[in-house]
Design an enzyme around this catalytic site. Structure first.
Site, PDB file in Angstrom:
ATOM      1  N   GLU A 282       2.371   0.044  -6.834  1.00 14.91           N
ATOM      2  CA  GLU A 282       2.106   0.306  -5.418  1.00 14.91           C
ATOM      3  C   GLU A 282       2.917  -0.614  -4.524  1.00 14.91           C
ATOM      4  O   GLU A 282       3.415  -0.203  -3.464  1.00 14.91           O
ATOM      5  CB  GLU A 282       0.605   0.125  -5.142  1.00 14.91           C
ATOM      6  CG  GLU A 282       0.153   0.533  -3.752  1.00 14.91           C
ATOM      7  CD  GLU A 282       0.166  -0.603  -2.734  1.00 14.91           C
ATOM      8  OE1 GLU A 282      -0.092  -0.351  -1.544  1.00 14.91           O
ATOM      9  OE2 GLU A 282       0.455  -1.751  -3.137  1.00 14.91           O
TER      10      GLU A 282
ATOM     11  N   ASP B 251      -0.914  -3.254  -9.959  1.00 19.69           N
ATOM     12  CA  ASP B 251       0.155  -4.253  -9.836  1.00 19.69           C
ATOM     13  C   ASP B 251      -0.108  -5.216  -8.692  1.00 19.69           C
ATOM     14  O   ASP B 251      -0.866  -4.923  -7.762  1.00 19.69           O
ATOM     15  CB  ASP B 251       1.514  -3.585  -9.639  1.00 19.69           C
ATOM     16  CG  ASP B 251       1.586  -2.758  -8.363  1.00 19.69           C
ATOM     17  OD1 ASP B 251       0.643  -1.971  -8.119  1.00 19.69           O
ATOM     18  OD2 ASP B 251       2.558  -2.892  -7.604  1.00 19.69           O
TER      19      ASP B 251
ATOM     20  N   ASP C  69      -8.434  -0.828  -1.481  1.00 21.82           N
ATOM     21  CA  ASP C  69      -7.262  -1.670  -1.242  1.00 21.82           C
ATOM     22  C   ASP C  69      -7.269  -2.282   0.154  1.00 21.82           C
ATOM     23  O   ASP C  69      -6.228  -2.592   0.719  1.00 21.82           O
ATOM     24  CB  ASP C  69      -5.983  -0.847  -1.458  1.00 21.82           C
ATOM     25  CG  ASP C  69      -4.741  -1.701  -1.604  1.00 21.82           C
ATOM     26  OD1 ASP C  69      -4.878  -2.927  -1.780  1.00 21.82           O
ATOM     27  OD2 ASP C  69      -3.626  -1.148  -1.532  1.00 21.82           O
TER      28      ASP C  69
END
Length: 483
Positions: free
Chosen positions: A145, A78, A169
């Protein structure tokens, strides 16, 4: 012709563009989840898709790596959906409009979703490439997330065998993130009463702010449009009669608000004073934020004589008191890691509804007791003013692992490839590593990623050359994890 067609590595950018063509904002991830399933089917790879939409794709070890430890590659699907004030982009339906400028990729008038679309692209490129040398891989793709690490929280890790996890990330090449803050989302709702009022309607707008990520950029002295607006309303209220009937600001709890506005009624003679006060206030703020957010603008749009349901004076005072006294920003710095924010809070969203005032925030801390204390402070403030408090998305901190095996290996590989030491760092932003670390006993985690800037804003940029280097680094690390 694809916008990113000629960029290297080709398959990474191919998949990144594929992802950008699929709407995948938080809470709208079914389509991207199903895309991953179709990828696995086409490549004849075993996969699991759970009820939330989390996906795991399994790839067997390459020849000679059968006895090597399994590696988990992990990122979230997302993205934060932010856009400029004039953009007509519909994040529910539209793909992103990608642009290339020099060494950077951006999306026209919106967030790019490099956080964390580039992780998805990296993982798919690794899964696809049969020429790579690597241990068995468990590629994990989590949902939601950005709204509280919900996918990772609900993910059943019993399906995984890996004890090494490389999270993708990060937004800073050359950094090995090795710990992060925990966090939660808080919700405050204050009841308000309204009365009828008549006067000249004026819209007060605070904009021109940089905004940014409420974790990684909370230490950059960037201003919060919501709180600046509250401060201006409070200051104006001490000099003229001002009656508030609408207020809104921010779009995401984890993004520092770049814009906020309020609509008020004033007398005809006070409208000019309000405009002048806005000019003075703008000058004051630009001085206060010189070097970090000096493009702040506060301006007034004088409209027409109107009759509105304005806040009762007591309710108006309550709303402004709440915002003026809200514990926003850095609350405490870490005492043993220089420069690390330990505890913070970000007022991310406010909305003035007909009978309630709503405020949503992101609370972060690398110390669980401090996170709890700050949330309790917000609860106390809310309930003291007669409101209701709630919270969700509570996730743990990821503790620095002193006896890591993965981190020294990745440090060594980086140094050999680039002739310099990477920066090993604990960060204030929340990462899913904390949840995986809590669920999988003995898990060894490191987070990496390419250079990005202004994530969670419409100015988000992804470095092309950095994306290439980090992918080459990831491939080499996988090659070195051999028993």
């Amino acid at each position: 012709m694809a916008v990113l067609e000629n960029l290297k590595p080709e398959r990474v950018f191919y998949y990144f563009e594929e992802i950008c063509n699929i709407p995948h904002g938080s809470g709208n991830t079914k389509q991207i989840s199903d895309y991953l399933v179709e990828f696995a089917k086409k490549k004849e790879l075993r996969f699991i898709q759970d009820e939330m939409g989390n996906v795991v794709i399994f790839k067997e070890a390459s020849k000679g790596y059968e006895e090597s430890p399994t590696v988990i590659l992990q990122g979230h699907v997302d993205m934060v959906c932010e856009k400029t004030a004039t953009s007509q982009h519909d994040f529910e339906k539209d793909g992103l409009k990608l642009c290339v400028e020099g060494d950077e990729i951006y999306a026209k008038d919106t967030t790019l979703g490099g956080d964390d679309g580039i992780a998805v692209a990296y993982e798919l490129a690794v899964l696809e490439d049969e020429t790579l040398a690597h241990p068995a891989i468990e590629a994990v793709f989590t949902v939601d997330e950005e709204i509280g690490l919900l996918g990772a929280e609900g993910f059943d890790t019993s399906v995984l065998k890996g004890k090494y996890l490389i999270n993708l990330d990060s937004e800073a090449e050359g950094y090995l993130w090795s710990g992060c803050a925990g966090g939660l989302r808080s919700y405050s709702e204050l009841p308000v009463k309204r009365v009828e009022g008549t006067g000249l309607s004026c819209k007060i707008i605070v904009d021109g702010l940089l905004g940014g990520h409420s974790g990684s950029e909370i230490n950059k002295n960037r201003s919060n449009a919501i709180l600046l607006l509250a401060r201006f309303l409070h200051e104006c209220g001490s000099e003229l009669d001002l009656f508030l009937y609408d207020m809104k600001g921010g779009q995401k709890n984890n993004a520092i608000p770049r814009q906020a506005d309020a609509e008020v009624l004033v007398s005809a003679e006070d409208a000019g004073r309000l405009e002048q006060m806005a000019k003075v206030f703008t000058s004051t703020l630009q001085k206060e934020y010189t070097g970090s957010d000096e493009n702040i603008q506060v301006h007034v749009e004088v409209q027409e004589e109107s009759t509105k349901q304005v806040l009762h004076p007591a309710s108006q005072e309550k709303v402004l008191f709440f915002l003026i006294h809200y514990p926003n920003g850095i609350r405490k710095m870490c005492g043993f890691i220089e420069g690390l924010v330990e505890t913070s809070c970000n007022v991310g969203i406010v909305r003035l509804m007909p009978s309630t005032f709503i405020c949503e925030t992101s609370v972060r801390s690398s110390v669980g007791s401090e996170k709890r204390a700050l949330a309790d402070q917000i609860r106390y403030l809310t309930e003291f003013l007669g409101g209701e408090y709630d919270e969700d998305g509570n996730y743990p901190a990821w503790e620095y692992k002193k006896d890591s095996v993965l981190r020294p290996l990745m440090t060594k590989v980086y140094k050999e490839m680039y002739q310099k030491e990477p920066v090993v760092e604990v960060i204030h932003a929340g990462l899913e590593c904390g949840l995986f670390y809590e669920k999988i006993k003995g898990l060894d985690c490191v987070s990496i990623g390419p250079d990005m800037k202004d994530i969670h804003t419409s100015e988000e940029r992804l470095s092309i050359s950095s994306t290439k280097r980090v992918y080459e680094y990831l491939v080499e690390v996988l090659k070195r994890i051999k028993k």
